[in-house]
Design a protein around this motif. Structure first.
Motif: not given
Length: 154
Positions: A107, A119, A133
């Motif tokens: 990400k 992610a 995350e």
């Protein structure tokens, strides 16, 4: 890819993705219970589990989440990377015998800190069972002093 089959920090790009899959067996559940000390009967006692909302035994949520750890350690960024943090949102139970597919996707890259944000998602039969995350510290192709100097210049 680097010499270990993974990625150095400098090789990462936003959107880069990798997967790891594992079928969670009876043995996995029993070994996880032993290793973690989590002997919740919903995982280990069929009679008890039949009385729950799940109607049968389910795998430990953290056992399912550990497939993310395998994806990070073995695929992206890969061997040598260090897990810094992980958030998790459990969406569905995972039944014993189901195959969990963990997908990790870059990400953000924080080159100045030597870290990347990923992610993380786990699916069973195309249905999301957990998501979150992770922040990881990938290996680097640059020597430590060069990395420190580069971060100070940016």
């Amino acid at each position: 890819m680097n010499e270990t089959g993974g990625y150095h920090l400098e090789d990462l790009t936003v959107g880069l993705s990798a997967q790891f899959m594992k079928t969670l067996s009876e043995r996995d559940v029993l070994q996880f219970a032993s290793a973690s000390g989590d002997h919740n009967p919903v995982h280990l006692d069929e009679e008890y589990a039949r009385q729950t909302q799940f109607g049968e035994r389910i795998a430990h949520g953290m056992l399912s989440a550990s497939i993310i750890s395998a994806a990070i350690a073995m695929r992206l960024p890969g061997p040598g990377s260090i897990y810094i943090s992980q958030t998790l949102m459990f969406r569905r139970p995972v039944k014993i015998g189901e195959t969990v597919r963990a997908t990790v996707t870059v990400k953000a890259i924080h080159a100045d800190r030597g870290r990347a944000t990923l992610a993380t998602i786990c699916e069973v039969n195309g249905r999301v069972v957990l998501e979150g995350e992770a922040v990881v510290m990938p290996t680097s192709s640059l020597p430590m002093l060069e990395r420190i100097g580069a971060s100070r210049r940016s």
